[in-house]
Scaffold this active site. Sequence first.
Site, PDB file in Angstrom:
ATOM      1  N   GLU A 271     -13.719 -32.161  27.015  1.00 30.88           N
ATOM      2  CA  GLU A 271     -14.705 -33.181  27.372  1.00 30.88           C
ATOM      3  C   GLU A 271     -14.304 -33.813  28.699  1.00 30.88           C
ATOM      4  OE1 GLU A 271     -15.329 -36.044  24.267  1.00 30.88           O
ATOM      5  OE2 GLU A 271     -16.746 -37.234  25.459  1.00 30.88           O
TER       6      GLU A 271
ATOM      7  N   ASN B 290     -18.970 -37.725  23.437  1.00 30.41           N
ATOM      8  CA  ASN B 290     -19.749 -38.911  23.806  1.00 30.41           C
ATOM      9  C   ASN B 290     -20.208 -38.846  25.262  1.00 30.41           C
ATOM     10  OD1 ASN B 290     -19.272 -39.869  21.232  1.00 30.41           O
ATOM     11  ND2 ASN B 290     -17.555 -41.162  21.848  1.00 30.41           N
TER      12      ASN B 290
ATOM     13  N   ASN C 244     -24.846 -34.838  20.778  1.00 24.48           N
ATOM     14  CA  ASN C 244     -23.552 -35.145  20.171  1.00 24.48           C
ATOM     15  C   ASN C 244     -23.629 -36.423  19.353  1.00 24.48           C
ATOM     16  OD1 ASN C 244     -20.471 -34.902  20.092  1.00 24.48           O
ATOM     17  ND2 ASN C 244     -20.719 -36.968  20.932  1.00 24.48           N
ATOM     18  N   GLU C 245     -23.188 -36.361  18.106  1.00 21.61           N
ATOM     19  CA  GLU C 245     -23.040 -37.541  17.228  1.00 21.61           C
ATOM     20  C   GLU C 245     -24.189 -38.529  17.391  1.00 21.61           C
ATOM     21  OE1 GLU C 245     -19.049 -39.157  17.661  1.00 21.61           O
ATOM     22  OE2 GLU C 245     -18.210 -37.466  16.559  1.00 21.61           O
TER      23      GLU C 245
ATOM     24  N   TYR D  15     -12.088 -36.691  12.035  1.00 21.02           N
ATOM     25  CA  TYR D  15     -10.740 -36.999  12.517  1.00 21.02           C
ATOM     26  C   TYR D  15      -9.977 -37.636  11.368  1.00 21.02           C
ATOM     27  CZ  TYR D  15     -12.545 -35.953  17.123  1.00 21.02           C
ATOM     28  OH  TYR D  15     -13.093 -35.304  18.200  1.00 21.02           O
TER      29      TYR D  15
ATOM     30  N   GLU E 179     -15.858 -30.649  15.948  1.00 14.02           N
ATOM     31  CA  GLU E 179     -14.768 -31.575  16.310  1.00 14.02           C
ATOM     32  C   GLU E 179     -13.946 -31.809  15.054  1.00 14.02           C
ATOM     33  OE1 GLU E 179     -15.568 -35.239  18.456  1.00 14.02           O
ATOM     34  OE2 GLU E 179     -17.268 -34.324  19.491  1.00 14.02           O
TER      35      GLU E 179
ATOM     36  N   GLN F 107      -8.998 -32.015  20.927  1.00 14.13           N
ATOM     37  CA  GLN F 107      -9.533 -31.229  22.000  1.00 14.13           C
ATOM     38  C   GLN F 107      -8.453 -30.244  22.463  1.00 14.13           C
ATOM     39  OE1 GLN F 107     -11.699 -33.568  24.942  1.00 14.13           O
ATOM     40  NE2 GLN F 107     -12.660 -34.827  23.379  1.00 14.13           N
TER      41      GLN F 107
HETATM   42  O1  AHR Z   1     -13.230 -36.226  20.788  1.00 14.60           O
HETATM   43  C1  AHR Z   1     -13.311 -37.573  21.112  1.00 14.60           C
HETATM   44  C2  AHR Z   1     -14.649 -38.186  20.735  1.00 14.60           C
HETATM   45  O2  AHR Z   1     -14.752 -38.238  19.336  1.00 14.60           O
HETATM   46  C3  AHR Z   1     -15.874 -37.420  21.158  1.00 14.60           C
HETATM   47  O3  AHR Z   1     -16.277 -37.753  22.446  1.00 14.60           O
HETATM   48  C4  AHR Z   1     -16.909 -37.864  20.172  1.00 14.60           C
HETATM   49  O4  AHR Z   1     -17.876 -36.878  19.928  1.00 14.60           O
HETATM   50  C5  AHR Z   1     -16.102 -38.223  18.944  1.00 14.60           C
HETATM   51  O5  AHR Z   1     -16.468 -39.465  18.466  1.00 14.60           O
END
Ligand code: AHR
Length: 537
Positions: free
Chosen positions: A62, A107, A207-208, A279, A330, A387
Amino acid sequence: MSTTSRRRFLQQASSAGVACSASLLFGRSLSAHPASEPVRIYVDSKRTIAPIDRNLFGSFLEHLGRAIYEGISDPGSKLSDSNGFRKDVMEEIRQLGVPIVRYPGGNFVSGYNWLDGVGPKQDRPRVLDRAWNSLNSNQFGTNEFLAWCKAVGTEPLMGLNLGTGTPEQAADLVEYCNIPNGTRWSDLRRKHGISEPYKIQRWCLGNEMDGPWQIGHMSAADYGMKAADAARQMRDVDPSLKLVACGSSGPGMPTYLEWDREVLEHCYEYVDGLSLHRYFDNAETTGGDSAKFLALNLSMERQIAETVAVCDLVRGRKRSPKKLWLSFDEWNVWYRERHGDAVNGHGKMAPHLLEEIYNLEDALLVGGLINSLVRNSDRVKLACLAQLVNVIAPIMTNADGLFRQTIYYPYSWGLQFARGAALNLLVESSTYEVPGFEHVPHVDVAGTLNSGDGSVSLFILNRDLSKAHELEINWEDHAPTRVLNASVLTGDDLKASNSFQTPQKVAPQTFAKPAVTGSRTKSEVPARSYTLLQWSM
Ligand code: AHR
C-alpha cells in the site's frame, strides 16, 4: 476517520468474533485424547480437500509509510537499479516466489486518483493522502508498480477507488491497462511509453467500504449498487476480468455478515469473489495470554465458514449456478503500531508508520493462520499477507539493507511447500481450554500433497507452551520414501524478535529427520514451535 476509530469499532464485538469451538470446526470431539498419548495424524493421499490456488499466498503493498517509498522504490539509494527499485528487496520477493501482490491500498486507495500517478514524472502532483495523513509525490504509480511486478515475477491484484472514485474512473483504468490501442485511455498509456496492454485479470472493487474510517464509506446497499455498476462498466471494457467485492472488514464490525449479505444481494451476479480482512492482536483480545493467542487461527476459520455461509445463502436466494470464492486479501498480526504517531504521517513523505516488530509467538500464529488457509482452500482462492515491506511486514529495510522478520519464515514455508492439493487429515491431539474456544488442540496440522513432484508436506503448530508432543504419523495408503525437508521455528523466548543488529535471533533450525517404519513415522515437536516436514512419496 482514523485507525483509532476502526479499533473502537472492532472492539465492540471482538469477543463474539473470537469465540468458536475447535471441535465444531474439526467436526469431531478432540477432548478425549489424553495428553500422555502421541498426537496421531492420519494421511490418506486419496482424501484431499481441494487444489491449492497459488494465490493463497499473495501479499499486499500500500502507499503507506515506507512500503513503497524507501521499501520498493528508492531512486537515490546505492541499493537501487536504474528504475529506482531496491534490488535487495526485489531479490527477496523473487526468492519467496510471491504469486500476487495487491496494490495500491488499503485505505489509501479510497482517496487515490490513478491519473495523478501516470505520465511524465515531472508533471505528477504532490498530494496529501488523507487516509494516512502523508505526502505522496506520485513518482511511483500504476506503470512503476506493473514494471516492478514484471521484474519480480508476480501478478498484480489491482485495487480500485470506490470511495471518492466513480465506476467510470474504474473502467477508465481498466481501459488504460488492458485495451491494446485505439481508445482514449489505451492511447494515453501508449503515449506514456507502454505499447503492450498489461491484461490485468484480478481487481478489488474498493477497500473496507463498511468501515466508517474509510474515505467514501457508505451503506451496504449503496456500495452493492456502486460495485455492480463498476463491475458492469469494467466488464464492458474487458469481459475476462475477475472481480472481488468488499466484504466485512472483520467479525468485530457491528454490520458483520449483514453487510456481506446486503452487498451481495446487489452485486452477486457481477462479481467472482468476496473479500475478508482480519488482524489478530495479543492485547485486547487475549489479555496477553499466549495460549489464547496461539488459538486465534481457529477464529479465522470460523470467519471463513460464516462468510461462506452468507455467500451461499445469497446464491440460493438468487438460484445462481455461480459459487463465489473468498479473497482473504488482508490478514496478519497487528496490534502494537496501531495508535497515534504509528498511523499518522503528519503530512510527511515516507513516514515510519505501522512498523510492527514481530516476535516468535507472532510467527507461530502466522504459521497457524497458514494452516487455516490451507484447510479452507476449497473456498479461499486468494489471500494476501498484509503487508510485504516495512509496513506490518515480513521484510524491513533501511538505507543499508534489510532483515527478515520472524513471520517471514512460516510465510515462506507456505509459499515453498504448500503446493498441489490440501490434504484432509485426521488429527487426534490432546486439547486445552480457552474461554470462548472450548477445546483447543495442542497440535494443529495442515498438509499438502503435490502430485506434480510426488511430495507430501506437513505444517505442524505445537501450541503447548511448556511441553513437547510426540507425533505418530500414520500413512494410510502410501508410505513416503525419504525426508526432503525438515525445519522448525522455535525458541525459549516467545518475545524474541529479529532486528538489523540481530537478524537471525529467530530463524528456522534443522529438525531431526524422522524415520519411517512400515506405514508409520514417529517424531516429536518441541514446545512453542512450528515445524515443516516434507517427504517424497
Ligand atoms: O493494512 C493496513 C490497513 O488495514 C489497510 O489500509 C486497511 O485496508 C486496513 O484497515
